[in-house]
Design a protein around this motif. Structure first.
Motif, PDB file in Angstrom:
ATOM      1  N   HIS A 230       0.826  -1.210  -0.049  1.00  0.00           N
ATOM      2  CA  HIS A 230       0.107  -0.056  -0.070  1.00  0.00           C
ATOM      3  C   HIS A 230       0.975   1.330   0.153  1.00  0.00           C
ATOM      4  N   ILE A 231       0.648   2.031  -1.064  1.00  0.00           N
ATOM      5  CA  ILE A 231       1.345   3.539  -1.015  1.00  0.00           C
ATOM      6  C   ILE A 231       0.534   4.578  -0.922  1.00  0.00           C
ATOM      7  N   ASP A 232       0.893   5.412  -0.053  1.00  0.00           N
ATOM      8  CA  ASP A 232       0.200   6.796   0.124  1.00  0.00           C
ATOM      9  C   ASP A 232       1.288   7.747  -0.898  1.00  0.00           C
ATOM     10  N   GLY A 233       0.661   8.009  -1.821  1.00  0.00           N
ATOM     11  CA  GLY A 233       1.367   8.943  -2.569  1.00  0.00           C
ATOM     12  C   GLY A 233       1.771   8.369  -3.908  1.00  0.00           C
ATOM     13  N   ARG A 247       5.439  -3.270   6.461  1.00  0.00           N
ATOM     14  CA  ARG A 247       4.332  -4.412   6.627  1.00  0.00           C
ATOM     15  C   ARG A 247       3.109  -3.736   6.268  1.00  0.00           C
ATOM     16  N   ARG A 248       3.018  -2.869   5.345  1.00  0.00           N
ATOM     17  CA  ARG A 248       1.906  -2.553   4.700  1.00  0.00           C
ATOM     18  C   ARG A 248       1.358  -3.119   3.312  1.00  0.00           C
ATOM     19  N   SER A 249       1.306  -4.659   3.782  1.00  0.00           N
ATOM     20  CA  SER A 249       1.499  -5.570   2.496  1.00  0.00           C
ATOM     21  C   SER A 249       0.600  -6.725   2.643  1.00  0.00           C
ATOM     22  N   PHE A 250       0.177  -7.400   1.713  1.00  0.00           N
ATOM     23  CA  PHE A 250      -0.240  -8.715   1.946  1.00  0.00           C
ATOM     24  C   PHE A 250       0.038  -9.730   0.543  1.00  0.00           C
ATOM     25  N   VAL A 251       0.039 -10.897   0.864  1.00  0.00           N
ATOM     26  CA  VAL A 251       0.363 -11.618  -0.375  1.00  0.00           C
ATOM     27  C   VAL A 251      -0.871 -12.112  -0.944  1.00  0.00           C
ATOM     28  N   SER A 252      -1.247 -12.686  -2.152  1.00  0.00           N
ATOM     29  CA  SER A 252      -2.372 -13.218  -2.397  1.00  0.00           C
ATOM     30  C   SER A 252      -2.182 -13.797  -3.894  1.00  0.00           C
ATOM     31  N   ASN A 253      -2.887 -14.905  -4.310  1.00  0.00           N
ATOM     32  CA  ASN A 253      -3.245 -15.259  -5.736  1.00  0.00           C
ATOM     33  C   ASN A 253      -4.725 -14.704  -6.282  1.00  0.00           C
ATOM     34  N   GLY A 254      -5.272 -14.278  -5.548  1.00  0.00           N
ATOM     35  CA  GLY A 254      -6.753 -13.662  -6.120  1.00  0.00           C
ATOM     36  C   GLY A 254      -7.502 -13.055  -4.929  1.00  0.00           C
ATOM     37  N   PRO A 255      -7.745 -13.870  -3.899  1.00  0.00           N
ATOM     38  CA  PRO A 255      -8.583 -13.239  -2.726  1.00  0.00           C
ATOM     39  C   PRO A 255      -8.141 -11.928  -2.146  1.00  0.00           C
ATOM     40  N   SER A 265      -7.428   0.232  10.503  1.00  0.00           N
ATOM     41  CA  SER A 265      -6.753  -0.640   9.257  1.00  0.00           C
ATOM     42  C   SER A 265      -5.541  -0.481   9.045  1.00  0.00           C
ATOM     43  N   VAL A 266      -4.827   0.661   9.588  1.00  0.00           N
ATOM     44  CA  VAL A 266      -3.493   0.856   9.088  1.00  0.00           C
ATOM     45  C   VAL A 266      -2.417   0.183  10.002  1.00  0.00           C
ATOM     46  N   ALA A 267      -2.550   0.325  11.436  1.00  0.00           N
ATOM     47  CA  ALA A 267      -1.637  -0.448  12.262  1.00  0.00           C
ATOM     48  C   ALA A 267      -1.408  -1.893  11.932  1.00  0.00           C
ATOM     49  N   ASN A 268      -0.264  -2.445  11.917  1.00  0.00           N
ATOM     50  CA  ASN A 268      -0.170  -3.839  11.977  1.00  0.00           C
ATOM     51  C   ASN A 268       0.429  -4.603  12.906  1.00  0.00           C
TER      52      ASN A 268
END
Length: 285
Positions: A230-233, A247-255, A265-268
């Motif tokens: 996730h990029i702000d800017g 760590r503003r990220s996730f891995v997926s192959n679709g979902p 929804s920002v803090a990890n």
């Protein structure tokens, strides 16, 4: 040959698949226009996809436009093209590392990385966002030397094929994670999500980054498995890697799963006490 065919068109997991029956007549040329539709526009929400593991050689800048056309067709915004090494040499050479090897087309970019060291004795490793290709020669089995060199460049060092538990990767992880050499593990690949090593090390206090890669052309097309950051800017290589490391990220192959904890929804990372009752909510898209 004339006849009826099934046409299947994909553009990564954010677009709906198109399946059509088409008829090809003898000695005729036909033109078919297909409009692809999104089910989710993640870049509009600040999420940009990346593939940590693609092998395509780039001998000079003339190759960039064709490679970018392919990665755009698969809708991969940041594609790491890995020069692949072994104890005797390397393959899929890249003409430039660092900023000299960054090639943009709008909000799509290709850049050089490395899959090296890679052995069947202690696993395959990946170096991302480094300034040059690091090949340690006679010290090839001493992965820490390559990790130190990539970290000195400001890059990231991790293990490939962790999802598949391949090439005795457990032996390499056991040696290198406790000593602080590893930043990420490729835990999603070949339609397999393997969280075992990630959670085992997390429980021991080692906060590794989840990663994902297609290993094109050996396993899947580019972007079949991907990291979203996730990029702000402004979209850029620097901002993408900064978000991933934060760590503003996730891995997926679709979902795509959205969630908040106590409305955040920002803090990890959260400090939760035994008497607390966090209010977690999720939405699946």
């Amino acid at each position: 040959e004339a006849g009826t065919y099934t046409l299947v068109i994909n553009k990564g997991p954010e677009y709906r698949q198109v399946v059509r029956e088409i008829t090809v007549a003898a000695n005729e040329t036909s033109t078919l226009a297909v409009q692809l539709e999104r089910w989710r526009d993640l870049p509009a929400e600040g999420w940009y996809s990346g593939d940590d593991h693609v092998h395509i050689r780039r001998l000079d800048p003339a190759a960039d436009s064709d490679i970018l056309a392919y990665t755009q067709a698969e809708d991969v915004h940041l594609t790491n093209l890995l020069q692949m090494g072994n104890v005797s040499g390397w393959h899929f050479p890249q003409y430039a590392f660092g900023k000299a090897g960054h090639r943009y087309q709008g909000d799509y970019v290709i850049l050089a990385g490395q899959e090296s060291p890679r052995t069947s004795h202690r696993g395959h490793t990946i170096g991302l966002n480094g300034k040059r290709f690091h090949w340690p020669g006679q010290d090839y089995f001493l992965y820490d030397k390559t990790a130190d060199a990539i970290h000195a460049d400001g890059g990231l060092f991790g293990y490939a094929h962790v999802a598949l538990d391949a090439f005795h990767v457990a032996w390499g992880l056991a040696l290198d994670v406790p000593l602080g050499y590893i930043d990420f593990v490729e835990m999603l690949q070949m339609n397999t999500l393997n969280t075992g090593y990630l959670y085992d090390f997390l429980n021991m206090g080692f906060r590794l980054l989840p990663s994902a890669g297609s290993d094109y052309p050996y396993i899947h097309v580019a972007g079949t498995e991907r990291i979203y950051a996730h990029i702000d800017g402004e979209f850029s290589v620097a901002n993408w890697f900064k978000s991933w490391q934060e760590r503003r990220s996730f891995v997926s192959n679709g979902p795509v799963i959205e969630f908040t904890v106590n409305g955040d929804s920002v803090a990890n990372e959260f400090e939760v006490h035994r008497e607390d009752s966090p209010d977690a909510s999720t939405a699946i898209g």
